[in-house]
Design a protein around this motif. Structure first.
Motif, PDB file in Angstrom:
ATOM      1  N   PHE A   1       3.208   6.310   4.955  1.00  0.00           N
ATOM      2  CA  PHE A   1       2.129   6.014   5.894  1.00  0.00           C
ATOM      3  C   PHE A   1       2.481   6.378   7.329  1.00  0.00           C
ATOM      4  CE2 PHE A   1       0.769   2.464   2.844  1.00  0.00           C
ATOM      5  CZ  PHE A   1      -0.268   3.211   2.339  1.00  0.00           C
ATOM      6  N   SER A   2       3.763   6.573   7.602  1.00  0.00           N
ATOM      7  CA  SER A   2       4.215   6.755   8.977  1.00  0.00           C
ATOM      8  C   SER A   2       3.664   8.037   9.587  1.00  0.00           C
ATOM      9  CB  SER A   2       5.745   6.782   9.016  1.00  0.00           C
ATOM     10  OG  SER A   2       6.210   7.087  10.316  1.00  0.00           O
ATOM     11  N   THR A   3       3.288   7.954  10.851  1.00  0.00           N
ATOM     12  CA  THR A   3       2.882   9.141  11.597  1.00  0.00           C
ATOM     13  C   THR A   3       3.995   9.602  12.537  1.00  0.00           C
ATOM     14  OG1 THR A   3       1.833   7.722  13.268  1.00  0.00           O
ATOM     15  CG2 THR A   3       0.424   8.586  11.509  1.00  0.00           C
ATOM     16  N   ASP A   4       5.142   8.914  12.489  1.00  0.00           N
ATOM     17  CA  ASP A   4       6.295   9.300  13.291  1.00  0.00           C
ATOM     18  C   ASP A   4       6.864  10.613  12.747  1.00  0.00           C
ATOM     19  OD1 ASP A   4       8.539   8.060  15.278  1.00  0.00           O
ATOM     20  OD2 ASP A   4       9.484   9.176  13.644  1.00  0.00           O
ATOM     21  N   PRO A   5       7.242  11.551  13.613  1.00  0.00           N
ATOM     22  CA  PRO A   5       7.755  12.844  13.124  1.00  0.00           C
ATOM     23  C   PRO A   5       8.992  12.714  12.255  1.00  0.00           C
ATOM     24  CG  PRO A   5       8.090  12.604  15.506  1.00  0.00           C
ATOM     25  CD  PRO A   5       7.163  11.508  15.090  1.00  0.00           C
ATOM     26  N   ASN A   6       9.758  11.642  12.440  1.00  0.00           N
ATOM     27  CA  ASN A   6      10.951  11.419  11.625  1.00  0.00           C
ATOM     28  C   ASN A   6      10.685  10.496  10.441  1.00  0.00           C
ATOM     29  OD1 ASN A   6      12.794  12.942  13.311  1.00  0.00           O
ATOM     30  ND2 ASN A   6      12.637  11.268  14.793  1.00  0.00           N
ATOM     31  N   GLY A   7       9.439  10.056  10.297  1.00  0.00           N
ATOM     32  CA  GLY A   7       9.114   9.133   9.221  1.00  0.00           C
ATOM     33  C   GLY A   7       9.603   7.720   9.467  1.00  0.00           C
ATOM     34  N   ASP A   8       9.963   7.412  10.716  1.00  0.00           N
ATOM     35  CA  ASP A   8      10.446   6.067  11.031  1.00  0.00           C
ATOM     36  C   ASP A   8       9.333   5.050  10.845  1.00  0.00           C
ATOM     37  OD1 ASP A   8      12.845   7.255  11.647  1.00  0.00           O
ATOM     38  OD2 ASP A   8      12.479   7.290  13.807  1.00  0.00           O
ATOM     39  N   ILE A   9       9.712   3.824  10.516  1.00  0.00           N
ATOM     40  CA  ILE A   9       8.735   2.800  10.170  1.00  0.00           C
ATOM     41  C   ILE A   9       8.945   1.547  11.004  1.00  0.00           C
ATOM     42  CG2 ILE A   9       8.553   3.646   7.800  1.00  0.00           C
ATOM     43  CD1 ILE A   9      10.271   1.238   6.932  1.00  0.00           C
ATOM     44  N   THR A  10       7.887   0.765  11.115  1.00  0.00           N
ATOM     45  CA  THR A  10       7.959  -0.586  11.651  1.00  0.00           C
ATOM     46  C   THR A  10       7.949  -1.536  10.467  1.00  0.00           C
ATOM     47  OG1 THR A  10       6.747   0.058  13.649  1.00  0.00           O
ATOM     48  CG2 THR A  10       6.831  -2.290  13.127  1.00  0.00           C
ATOM     49  N   LEU A  11       8.968  -2.365  10.377  1.00  0.00           N
ATOM     50  CA  LEU A  11       9.046  -3.288   9.254  1.00  0.00           C
ATOM     51  C   LEU A  11       7.942  -4.337   9.347  1.00  0.00           C
ATOM     52  CD1 LEU A  11      12.844  -4.080   8.746  1.00  0.00           C
ATOM     53  CD2 LEU A  11      11.360  -2.622   7.368  1.00  0.00           C
ATOM     54  N   LEU A  12       7.372  -4.672   8.230  1.00  0.00           N
ATOM     55  CA  LEU A  12       6.407  -5.755   8.160  1.00  0.00           C
ATOM     56  C   LEU A  12       7.147  -7.086   8.218  1.00  0.00           C
ATOM     57  CD1 LEU A  12       4.223  -4.368   5.229  1.00  0.00           C
ATOM     58  CD2 LEU A  12       3.959  -3.947   7.677  1.00  0.00           C
ATOM     59  N   GLY A  13       6.411  -8.146   8.496  1.00  0.00           N
ATOM     60  CA  GLY A  13       7.006  -9.468   8.490  1.00  0.00           C
ATOM     61  C   GLY A  13       7.447  -9.871   7.088  1.00  0.00           C
ATOM     62  N   GLY A  14       8.400 -10.768   7.015  1.00  0.00           N
ATOM     63  CA  GLY A  14       8.909 -11.203   5.718  1.00  0.00           C
ATOM     64  C   GLY A  14       7.836 -11.781   4.821  1.00  0.00           C
ATOM     65  N   ASP A  15       6.914 -12.548   5.399  1.00  0.00           N
ATOM     66  CA  ASP A  15       5.833 -13.139   4.603  1.00  0.00           C
ATOM     67  C   ASP A  15       4.964 -12.062   3.988  1.00  0.00           C
ATOM     68  OD1 ASP A  15       6.707 -15.677   5.173  1.00  0.00           O
ATOM     69  OD2 ASP A  15       5.273 -16.017   6.793  1.00  0.00           O
ATOM     70  N   ASP A  16       4.631 -11.039   4.784  1.00  0.00           N
ATOM     71  CA  ASP A  16       3.781  -9.971   4.276  1.00  0.00           C
ATOM     72  C   ASP A  16       4.494  -9.155   3.209  1.00  0.00           C
ATOM     73  OD1 ASP A  16       1.427 -10.447   5.699  1.00  0.00           O
ATOM     74  OD2 ASP A  16       2.128  -9.357   7.450  1.00  0.00           O
ATOM     75  N   MET A  17       5.756  -8.841   3.437  1.00  0.00           N
ATOM     76  CA  MET A  17       6.509  -8.066   2.454  1.00  0.00           C
ATOM     77  C   MET A  17       6.623  -8.836   1.144  1.00  0.00           C
ATOM     78  SD  MET A  17       9.484  -6.186   4.703  1.00  0.00           S
ATOM     79  CE  MET A  17       9.927  -5.076   3.377  1.00  0.00           C
ATOM     80  N   ALA A  18       6.843 -10.137   1.255  1.00  0.00           N
ATOM     81  CA  ALA A  18       6.944 -10.971   0.057  1.00  0.00           C
ATOM     82  C   ALA A  18       5.615 -11.011  -0.691  1.00  0.00           C
ATOM     83  CB  ALA A  18       7.383 -12.379   0.440  1.00  0.00           C
ATOM     84  N   ALA A  19       4.516 -11.114   0.063  1.00  0.00           N
ATOM     85  CA  ALA A  19       3.198 -11.166  -0.563  1.00  0.00           C
ATOM     86  C   ALA A  19       2.862  -9.851  -1.257  1.00  0.00           C
ATOM     87  CB  ALA A  19       2.130 -11.493   0.483  1.00  0.00           C
ATOM     88  N   ILE A  20       3.256  -8.747  -0.662  1.00  0.00           N
ATOM     89  CA  ILE A  20       2.978  -7.442  -1.249  1.00  0.00           C
ATOM     90  C   ILE A  20       3.789  -7.233  -2.520  1.00  0.00           C
ATOM     91  CG2 ILE A  20       3.243  -4.953  -0.903  1.00  0.00           C
ATOM     92  CD1 ILE A  20       2.693  -5.486   2.097  1.00  0.00           C
ATOM     93  N   ALA A  21       5.071  -7.576  -2.463  1.00  0.00           N
ATOM     94  CA  ALA A  21       5.963  -7.320  -3.595  1.00  0.00           C
ATOM     95  C   ALA A  21       5.926  -8.424  -4.650  1.00  0.00           C
ATOM     96  CB  ALA A  21       7.395  -7.137  -3.090  1.00  0.00           C
ATOM     97  N   GLY A  22       5.276  -9.536  -4.331  1.00  0.00           N
ATOM     98  CA  GLY A  22       5.186 -10.622  -5.290  1.00  0.00           C
ATOM     99  C   GLY A  22       6.505 -11.330  -5.523  1.00  0.00           C
ATOM    100  N   ILE A  23       7.326 -11.434  -4.466  1.00  0.00           N
ATOM    101  CA  ILE A  23       8.609 -12.120  -4.553  1.00  0.00           C
ATOM    102  C   ILE A  23       8.718 -13.084  -3.378  1.00  0.00           C
ATOM    103  CG2 ILE A  23       9.768 -10.261  -5.809  1.00  0.00           C
ATOM    104  CD1 ILE A  23      10.811  -9.180  -3.224  1.00  0.00           C
ATOM    105  N   SER A  24       9.793 -13.855  -3.326  1.00  0.00           N
ATOM    106  CA  SER A  24       9.929 -14.861  -2.277  1.00  0.00           C
ATOM    107  C   SER A  24      10.378 -14.225  -0.967  1.00  0.00           C
ATOM    108  CB  SER A  24      10.934 -15.931  -2.692  1.00  0.00           C
ATOM    109  OG  SER A  24      12.245 -15.398  -2.721  1.00  0.00           O
ATOM    110  N   VAL A  25      10.105 -14.911   0.131  1.00  0.00           N
ATOM    111  CA  VAL A  25      10.534 -14.450   1.448  1.00  0.00           C
ATOM    112  C   VAL A  25      12.055 -14.369   1.508  1.00  0.00           C
ATOM    113  CG1 VAL A  25      10.546 -14.974   3.922  1.00  0.00           C
ATOM    114  CG2 VAL A  25       8.483 -15.391   2.565  1.00  0.00           C
ATOM    115  N   GLU A  26      12.720 -15.343   0.895  1.00  0.00           N
ATOM    116  CA  GLU A  26      14.182 -15.364   0.891  1.00  0.00           C
ATOM    117  C   GLU A  26      14.749 -14.133   0.182  1.00  0.00           C
ATOM    118  OE1 GLU A  26      12.542 -19.213   1.694  1.00  0.00           O
ATOM    119  OE2 GLU A  26      12.218 -17.876  -0.026  1.00  0.00           O
ATOM    120  N   THR A  27      14.105 -13.748  -0.924  1.00  0.00           N
ATOM    121  CA  THR A  27      14.566 -12.575  -1.672  1.00  0.00           C
ATOM    122  C   THR A  27      14.369 -11.306  -0.856  1.00  0.00           C
ATOM    123  OG1 THR A  27      14.089 -13.633  -3.789  1.00  0.00           O
ATOM    124  CG2 THR A  27      14.262 -11.233  -3.786  1.00  0.00           C
TER     125      THR A  27
END
Length: 245
Positions: free
Chosen positions: A181-207
């Motif tokens: 999804f990145s539009t950065d020329p190097n493909g660099d990304i902004t990390l999502l928050g832990g809660d959002d990443m956990a919700a997307i992947a269906g795992i716990s925030v701690e994991t």
């Protein structure tokens, strides 16, 4: 309610006013890329360009603001209400995607709630304008249908990659998707928050936190600027393929 940070002309981020589609420097990537330059000369309802703050609700499930959005930069999450009353992130959409297209299929309301993850640069297009353009330029119908199919394909990819398998592989898949999804020329990304990443992947925030920390220690993910990270895509792809043996 939609809260816009700034409305601007497509070619000048400081100019307040209508989107100038004919002179948009990234128009070739957007929903109307195949239309002639004269297509927007007399549309009934012009298109507006907005820059939205993070966590802005663009539309609610079941609502019908009679607009669709074409994303130029940033990420939008689509949320689904579960039977238990919670909201699950079912899809991420980024640059070149259009959302709300289900209204063109005759639905009375949006299928999901759309919320910005980060700063989102998007064009807001009245439904009447798209229908008018479809009637004048039938080739647009094919492009809209392709966008809808792309959404279905991405949903299938989402389900396969992020709803099953070990947590480590899910997080690797997610980071690779963010890179896509990145539009950065190097493909660099902004990390999502832990809660959002956990919700997307269906795992716990701690994991999620444990795996991200592991990837950072192994230089699979490293910071290149404030809030910006670069991935070792080859290494992440190798991890993501582990699920397939």
């Amino acid at each position: 309610m939609t809260r816009e940070l700034r409305r601007s002309n497509c070619t000048n981020a400081e100019w307040l006013g209508r989107a100038d589609c004919a002179h948009c420097h990234i128009r070739k990537l957007m929903l109307f890329s195949e239309l002639p330059e004269t297509a927007f000369d007399d549309v009934l309802q012009p298109i507006d360009h907005f820059i939205f703050q993070p966590d802005t609700t663009l539309y609610e499930i079941g609502g019908n603001d009679r607009v669709i959005y074409s994303i130029r930069q940033g990420l939008v999450k689509l949320l689904h209400d579960t039977d238990g009353g919670t909201r699950r992130i079912v899809r991420l959409l980024g640059p070149r995607a259009s959302i709300g297209l289900e209204l063109l299929d005759g639905l009375e309301g949006y299928r999901h709630t759309a919320v910005t993850f980060n700063r989102v640069d998007a064009c807001r297009i009245p439904l009447a304008t798209v229908k008018e353009l479809e009637s004048r330029y039938p080739e647009l119908c094919d492009r809209v249908r392709q966008h809808l199919q792309d959404h279905l394909d991405r949903a299938d990819e989402w389900i396969i990659a992020l709803s099953a398998g070990p947590a480590r592989e899910r997080v690797a898949h997610l980071l690779l998707m963010l890179g896509d999804f990145s539009t950065d020329p190097n493909g660099d990304i902004t990390l999502l928050g832990g809660d959002d990443m956990a919700a997307i992947a269906g795992i716990s925030v701690e994991t999620v936190s444990r795996i991200i920390a592991e990837f950072k220690r192994g230089d699979l993910l490293y910071k290149v600027a404030e809030g910006l990270y670069r991935c070792d895509r080859a290494a992440l792809q190798a991890i993501a393929r582990e699920a397939g043996g």
